[in-house]
Design an enzyme around this catalytic site. Sequence first.
Site, PDB file in Angstrom:
ATOM      1  N   ARG A 247     -30.169  23.873  26.472  1.00  0.00           N
ATOM      2  CA  ARG A 247     -30.429  23.198  27.757  1.00  0.00           C
ATOM      3  C   ARG A 247     -29.225  22.401  28.273  1.00  0.00           C
ATOM      4  O   ARG A 247     -29.417  21.438  29.014  1.00  0.00           O
ATOM      5  CB  ARG A 247     -31.657  22.277  27.682  1.00  0.00           C
ATOM      6  CG  ARG A 247     -32.950  22.974  27.345  1.00  0.00           C
ATOM      7  CD  ARG A 247     -33.387  23.971  28.412  1.00  0.00           C
ATOM      8  NE  ARG A 247     -34.663  24.557  28.043  1.00  0.00           N
ATOM      9  CZ  ARG A 247     -34.778  25.688  27.346  1.00  0.00           C
ATOM     10  NH1 ARG A 247     -33.697  26.362  26.977  1.00  0.00           N
ATOM     11  NH2 ARG A 247     -35.963  26.145  27.032  1.00  0.00           N
TER      12      ARG A 247
ATOM     13  N   CYS B 204     -41.424  21.479  31.225  1.00  0.00           N
ATOM     14  CA  CYS B 204     -41.324  20.593  30.064  1.00  0.00           C
ATOM     15  C   CYS B 204     -40.532  19.341  30.438  1.00  0.00           C
ATOM     16  O   CYS B 204     -39.478  19.425  31.055  1.00  0.00           O
ATOM     17  CB  CYS B 204     -40.638  21.316  28.912  1.00  0.00           C
ATOM     18  SG  CYS B 204     -41.708  22.550  28.164  1.00  0.00           S
TER      19      CYS B 204
ATOM     20  N   GLU C 173     -35.712  16.501  29.406  1.00  0.00           N
ATOM     21  CA  GLU C 173     -35.146  17.758  29.907  1.00  0.00           C
ATOM     22  C   GLU C 173     -35.001  17.682  31.430  1.00  0.00           C
ATOM     23  O   GLU C 173     -34.114  18.285  32.008  1.00  0.00           O
ATOM     24  CB  GLU C 173     -36.061  18.929  29.532  1.00  0.00           C
ATOM     25  CG  GLU C 173     -35.529  20.243  30.046  1.00  0.00           C
ATOM     26  CD  GLU C 173     -36.355  21.460  29.667  1.00  0.00           C
ATOM     27  OE1 GLU C 173     -36.566  21.691  28.477  1.00  0.00           O
ATOM     28  OE2 GLU C 173     -36.771  22.174  30.585  1.00  0.00           O
TER      29      GLU C 173
HETATM   30  N1  EPU Z   1     -47.816  22.990  20.659  1.00  0.00           N
HETATM   31  C1  EPU Z   1     -48.840  22.148  20.326  1.00  0.00           C
HETATM   32  N2  EPU Z   1     -49.387  21.372  21.288  1.00  0.00           N
HETATM   33  C2  EPU Z   1     -48.939  21.402  22.567  1.00  0.00           C
HETATM   34  C3  EPU Z   1     -47.874  22.247  22.928  1.00  0.00           C
HETATM   35  C4  EPU Z   1     -47.325  23.051  21.951  1.00  0.00           C
HETATM   36  O1  EPU Z   1     -49.271  22.115  19.189  1.00  0.00           O
HETATM   37  O2  EPU Z   1     -49.491  20.650  23.398  1.00  0.00           O
HETATM   38  C5  EPU Z   1     -47.246  23.881  19.637  1.00  0.00           C
HETATM   39  C6  EPU Z   1     -47.513  25.340  19.945  1.00  0.00           C
HETATM   40  O3  EPU Z   1     -48.749  25.757  19.456  1.00  0.00           O
HETATM   41  C7  EPU Z   1     -46.360  26.029  19.260  1.00  0.00           C
HETATM   42  C8  EPU Z   1     -45.223  25.027  19.376  1.00  0.00           C
HETATM   43  O4  EPU Z   1     -45.832  23.778  19.643  1.00  0.00           O
HETATM   44  O5  EPU Z   1     -46.629  26.246  17.915  1.00  0.00           O
HETATM   45  C9  EPU Z   1     -44.232  25.383  20.463  1.00  0.00           C
HETATM   46  O6  EPU Z   1     -44.897  25.446  21.727  1.00  0.00           O
HETATM   47  P1  EPU Z   1     -44.528  26.513  22.844  1.00  0.00           P
HETATM   48  O7  EPU Z   1     -44.516  27.859  22.272  1.00  0.00           O
HETATM   49  O8  EPU Z   1     -45.373  26.257  24.022  1.00  0.00           O
HETATM   50  O9  EPU Z   1     -43.037  26.243  23.169  1.00  0.00           O
HETATM   51  P2  EPU Z   1     -42.282  24.918  23.520  1.00  0.00           P
HETATM   52  O10 EPU Z   1     -41.180  24.821  22.532  1.00  0.00           O
HETATM   53  O11 EPU Z   1     -43.165  23.755  23.734  1.00  0.00           O
HETATM   54  C10 EPU Z   1     -40.513  26.173  25.030  1.00  0.00           C
HETATM   55  C11 EPU Z   1     -39.766  25.726  26.250  1.00  0.00           C
HETATM   56  C12 EPU Z   1     -40.602  26.039  27.488  1.00  0.00           C
HETATM   57  C13 EPU Z   1     -40.923  27.520  27.520  1.00  0.00           C
HETATM   58  C14 EPU Z   1     -41.737  27.833  26.245  1.00  0.00           C
HETATM   59  C15 EPU Z   1     -42.204  29.273  26.182  1.00  0.00           C
HETATM   60  C16 EPU Z   1     -38.491  23.698  25.737  1.00  0.00           C
HETATM   61  C17 EPU Z   1     -38.469  22.220  25.797  1.00  0.00           C
HETATM   62  N3  EPU Z   1     -39.584  24.281  26.210  1.00  0.00           N
HETATM   63  O12 EPU Z   1     -41.660  25.323  24.948  1.00  0.00           O
HETATM   64  O13 EPU Z   1     -39.798  25.727  28.611  1.00  0.00           O
HETATM   65  O14 EPU Z   1     -41.675  27.836  28.662  1.00  0.00           O
HETATM   66  O15 EPU Z   1     -40.897  27.527  25.108  1.00  0.00           O
HETATM   67  O16 EPU Z   1     -41.367  30.090  25.497  1.00  0.00           O
HETATM   68  O17 EPU Z   1     -37.529  24.319  25.302  1.00  0.00           O
HETATM   69  C18 EPU Z   1     -39.254  24.244  30.372  1.00  0.00           C
HETATM   70  O18 EPU Z   1     -38.077  24.472  30.074  1.00  0.00           O
HETATM   71  O19 EPU Z   1     -39.582  23.522  31.348  1.00  0.00           O
HETATM   72  C19 EPU Z   1     -40.272  24.825  29.541  1.00  0.00           C
HETATM   73  C20 EPU Z   1     -41.550  24.527  29.701  1.00  0.00           C
END
Ligand code: EPU
Length: 293
Positions: free
Chosen positions: A170, A218, A288
């Site tokens: 990022r 996010c 972010e």
């Molecule tokens: N999780 C939870 N509770 C929650 C949210 C997530 O337990 O409320 C757990 C999920 O079950 C999973 C892990 O956390 O095991 C990761 O969650 P997720 O797959 O949703 O991915 P993330 O790391 O939270 C990233 C990017 C998102 C992108 C998603 C989808 C970042 C900060 N976020 O989210 O990007 O859409 O992967 O691949 O890198 C953005 O940049 O605005 C954004 C939302």
Amino acid sequence: MNWWKNLKGKVKLNEPLSKHTSFRIGAEAEFFIEPSNIDDLKRLISYIKKQKAKLLIIGSGSNILAPDNKMDAVVARLNSAHFRKISSNRNFINVGSGFPLGRLVRFALNNKLSGLEFLMGLPGTVGGALVMNAGAGKKSIGDLVAQITVMDYNGRIKIIRKKDINFGYRVSGLGKYIILGARLKLKHKEKSLIRQELKKYIDYRRSTQELGLPSAGCIFKNPKNKSAGKLIDLCALKGKHVGGAYVSLKHANFILNKANASAKDVLKLKALIEKKVKSKFGITLKPEIKIWQ
Ligand code: EPU
């Protein structure tokens, strides 16, 4: 003298930023300008320099929290046709910074070019995505960049090759430039296979993220080897709210503008989340989103 009369592009005075941010939050910017082409952008920059005014570039406003007070600034959006050109050549796509990401993904599909599928469903423009090296999971747009064309704040145009860009999680280091466009390197693939990938990404996003309400995606970056969403969730903060700003029930790293939230509401809720995560896990969350002042 009304300096902006020399510009060819659109100029709006006292334009509410809430109309231009996905959060639907933000008071007016003194000037909201859409330069019509490179020369127009150069004219704007020379004025900014002369007046020592503040210039902020906005794409589709999907990662910005704009303030509740009027901004004494020039907000520029590279949204005119000149900055939204796209073409393909073999396995490369040349695209202007104002081009929307969603349409870029479709353009790649129609040209049987693969690599951008993970951007499916991400709001934003090419310029914004490059500055923040937008991505999903382990994939980021920077991985696909061959080179980028930028303008510096002296109005000089430069081509920067991939090897000279510090793309990280990022971050890109490109914030000191105005991005004009990029050349992306993709791979040829059958349309049906690209479609399958796109479906995978959109299904995942739909099932895990709340997309119907105004938000900035996010709020926090993921700490190393951790998920910010999971950490916030483990602090039992889902549904927590300050004024009209709510922690999403579906994904805890999303703050939603449910009921005319102010920037202040969002910032208070953000601070509360930071405090809880710090005290429970000893981890300092880093935003972010870009917070404008
Ligand atoms: N999780 C939870 N509770 C929650 C949210 C997530 O337990 O409320 C757990 C999920 O079950 C999973 C892990 O956390 O095991 C990761 O969650 P997720 O797959 O949703 O991915 P993330 O790391 O939270 C990233 C990017 C998102 C992108 C998603 C989808 C970042 C900060 N976020 O989210 O990007 O859409 O992967 O691949 O890198 C953005 O940049 O605005 C954004 C939302």
